[in-house]
Scaffold this motif. Structure first.
Motif, PDB file in Angstrom:
ATOM      1  N   PRO A  14      24.216  58.108 -36.804  1.00 35.99           N
ATOM      2  CA  PRO A  14      23.916  57.401 -38.071  1.00 35.99           C
ATOM      3  C   PRO A  14      23.447  58.233 -39.241  1.00 35.99           C
ATOM      4  O   PRO A  14      23.688  58.003 -40.447  1.00 35.99           O
ATOM      5  CB  PRO A  14      22.925  56.370 -37.833  1.00 35.99           C
ATOM      6  N   GLU A  15      22.407  59.156 -39.173  1.00 34.69           N
ATOM      7  CA  GLU A  15      21.796  60.089 -40.180  1.00 34.69           C
ATOM      8  C   GLU A  15      23.083  60.849 -40.945  1.00 34.69           C
ATOM      9  O   GLU A  15      22.897  61.231 -41.986  1.00 34.69           O
ATOM     10  CB  GLU A  15      21.130  60.928 -39.518  1.00 34.69           C
ATOM     11  N   SER A  16      24.287  61.161 -40.317  1.00 40.11           N
ATOM     12  CA  SER A  16      25.345  61.824 -40.893  1.00 40.11           C
ATOM     13  C   SER A  16      26.278  60.992 -41.708  1.00 40.11           C
ATOM     14  O   SER A  16      26.827  61.529 -42.386  1.00 40.11           O
ATOM     15  CB  SER A  16      26.094  62.692 -39.856  1.00 40.11           C
ATOM     16  N   LEU A  17      26.028  59.809 -41.722  1.00 38.13           N
ATOM     17  CA  LEU A  17      27.238  58.766 -42.548  1.00 38.13           C
ATOM     18  C   LEU A  17      27.062  59.074 -43.955  1.00 38.13           C
ATOM     19  O   LEU A  17      27.939  58.965 -44.482  1.00 38.13           O
ATOM     20  CB  LEU A  17      26.800  57.292 -41.895  1.00 38.13           C
ATOM     21  N   VAL A  18      25.958  59.062 -44.401  1.00 39.37           N
ATOM     22  CA  VAL A  18      25.667  59.284 -45.970  1.00 39.37           C
ATOM     23  C   VAL A  18      26.286  60.479 -46.472  1.00 39.37           C
ATOM     24  O   VAL A  18      27.080  60.718 -47.476  1.00 39.37           O
ATOM     25  CB  VAL A  18      24.232  59.225 -46.470  1.00 39.37           C
ATOM     26  N   VAL A 117      25.237  50.256 -43.928  1.00 39.92           N
ATOM     27  CA  VAL A 117      23.990  49.570 -43.970  1.00 39.92           C
ATOM     28  C   VAL A 117      23.788  49.210 -42.569  1.00 39.92           C
ATOM     29  O   VAL A 117      22.776  48.960 -42.055  1.00 39.92           O
ATOM     30  CB  VAL A 117      24.114  48.321 -44.982  1.00 39.92           C
ATOM     31  N   GLY A 118      24.799  48.614 -41.770  1.00 39.08           N
ATOM     32  CA  GLY A 118      24.617  48.161 -40.473  1.00 39.08           C
ATOM     33  C   GLY A 118      24.264  49.365 -39.542  1.00 39.08           C
ATOM     34  O   GLY A 118      23.293  49.072 -38.532  1.00 39.08           O
ATOM     35  N   ARG A 128      18.041  56.059 -48.851  1.00 40.23           N
ATOM     36  CA  ARG A 128      19.011  57.235 -48.705  1.00 40.23           C
ATOM     37  C   ARG A 128      19.949  57.389 -49.854  1.00 40.23           C
ATOM     38  O   ARG A 128      20.547  58.493 -50.317  1.00 40.23           O
ATOM     39  CB  ARG A 128      19.802  57.068 -47.597  1.00 40.23           C
ATOM     40  N   LEU A 129      20.339  56.169 -50.686  1.00 44.44           N
ATOM     41  CA  LEU A 129      20.948  56.054 -51.834  1.00 44.44           C
ATOM     42  C   LEU A 129      20.486  55.989 -53.019  1.00 44.44           C
ATOM     43  O   LEU A 129      21.034  56.219 -54.222  1.00 44.44           O
ATOM     44  CB  LEU A 129      22.045  55.069 -51.651  1.00 44.44           C
ATOM     45  N   SER A 130      19.078  55.887 -53.176  1.00 42.22           N
ATOM     46  CA  SER A 130      18.435  55.439 -54.369  1.00 42.22           C
ATOM     47  C   SER A 130      18.277  56.435 -55.304  1.00 42.22           C
ATOM     48  O   SER A 130      17.972  56.312 -56.521  1.00 42.22           O
ATOM     49  CB  SER A 130      17.047  54.836 -54.064  1.00 42.22           C
ATOM     50  N   ASP A 131      18.391  57.990 -54.894  1.00 43.64           N
ATOM     51  CA  ASP A 131      18.357  59.047 -55.756  1.00 43.64           C
ATOM     52  C   ASP A 131      19.861  59.352 -56.222  1.00 43.64           C
ATOM     53  O   ASP A 131      19.662  60.542 -56.778  1.00 43.64           O
ATOM     54  CB  ASP A 131      17.743  60.038 -54.928  1.00 43.64           C
TER      55      ASP A 131
END
Length: 337
Positions: A14-18, A117-118, A128-131
């Protein structure tokens, strides 16, 4: 014997998805300059100008986010929504926006975003996306009330933290969800989504179909097997077996499922038996198209996978997009294999 997609069971952290949220390789080199507007469609030139303007304004938001605003007074993100039919270059423009802005940044289909998100959880996904400078969302759509609430909350959180949003779709923001569920029950949320974006219409014929022949004739089973055997990196699957296997995988794994494949061969193709099967095939079509993997089949033609009943329902635009992409991949196979 050719390899089978049905035998693959990819694991995706999951961590690699972004980190994987980037434009498809097809759009690695695109830019605003390489987008050639149709001279008969003035909306296309206007869309290029609006996209360039969005980049300039989003860059200013980024500067404000980094230095001119305190955490309590964050720069507000802006939004651009490119609406139009299939194959008019919206994704080209969206990828151009992505390439033109500084990172961190992300590019995802709407489905990939909801899968993210899921997989991460809402709070972790926002963190993870806020920056990010920009979040680019391709093929924006709402299929159920849960997605309506989820995306509304996500975009509200991100724009309030200075993330700008660019999206493409073939449905105007105020019409999201129409024909799929009781949209009036979620009108407040849909209006909230609509308020995020400046909407720009992009008209024109589907470039994937311009001056192109109809769907290629399917091969015989023997021809298909021979092609798969003689093509390095090709896979060969029975249609029903592949559909059954897709049901066992989270859609976020479909990208990894086809990673490294040079040609997908599918035998005994026939109309999808129900909506759940059809929707999984839509996601697979998107992943194949993103990776530019040619597709060859036996059985029925690829433009017969989605039934008339399906095409007359709430997912009509989704199925038409998938058909457009499948036909493009099958023609690509005809020209390269």
């Amino acid at each position: 014997m050719a390899a089978r997609l049905s035998d693959r069971n990819p694991e995706v952290a999951p961590e690699s998805l972004v980190d994987e949220l980037v434009p498809p390789s097809t759009f690695d080199e695109v830019s605003f300059d390489s987008y050639i507007p149709d001279p008969n469609e003035p909306s296309q030139a206007q869309a290029v100008a609006k996209a360039r303007d969005f980049v300039a304004r989003a860059a200013k938001v980024r500067k404000g986010k980094k230095g001119l605003f305190s955490r309590k007074q964050a720069a507000q993100g802006i939004g651009l929504y490119l609406d139009g039919g299939f194959g008019v270059g919206k994704t080209h423009l969206l990828a151009s926006i992505y390439h033109s802005l500084p990172g961190p940044k992300a590019f995802a289909t709407f489905v990939e975003l909801t899968h993210l998100v899921g997989a991460l959880g809402f709070v972790n996904a926002v963190e993870r996306l806020s920056d990010h400078t920009v979040l680019c969302i391709d093929e924006f759509e709402l299929d159920d009330p849960g997605d309506t609430m989820l995306v509304s909350r996500l975009l509200s959180e991100l724009t309030s933290q200075g993330v700008s949003i660019a999206a493409t779709s073939n449905t105007l923001p105020g019409q999201l969800g129409e024909g799929r569920f009781a949209a009036q029950d979620f009108l407040r949320e849909i209006r909230k989504l609509s308020s995020v974006f400046e909407t720009i219409r992009v008209d024109g014929p589907d470039y994937r179909h311009r001056d192109l022949p109809p769907a290629p004739e399917p091969k015989s089973d023997d021809e298909l097997a021979e092609l798969a055997e003689s093509t390095p990196g090709a896979t060969l699957d029975d249609f029903d077996a592949l559909c059954d296997h897709l049901a066992t995988l989270h859609p976020s794994k479909y990208k990894a499922l086809v990673d490294g494949v040079s040609l997908v061969c599918v035998s005994n193709v026939h109309p999808a038996k129900d909506q759940s099967v059809a929707l999984r095939l839509v996601v697979l079509a998107d992943r194949l198209y993103d990776a530019t993997i040619p597709l060859t089949v036996s059985g029925r033609k690829l433009d017969e996978i989605f039934t008339e009943e399906m095409l007359s329902g709430g997912y009509r635009k989704k199925y038409l997009r998938a058909t457009s992409r499948l036909l493009a991949l099958s023609r690509f196979a005809e020209s390269t294999v």
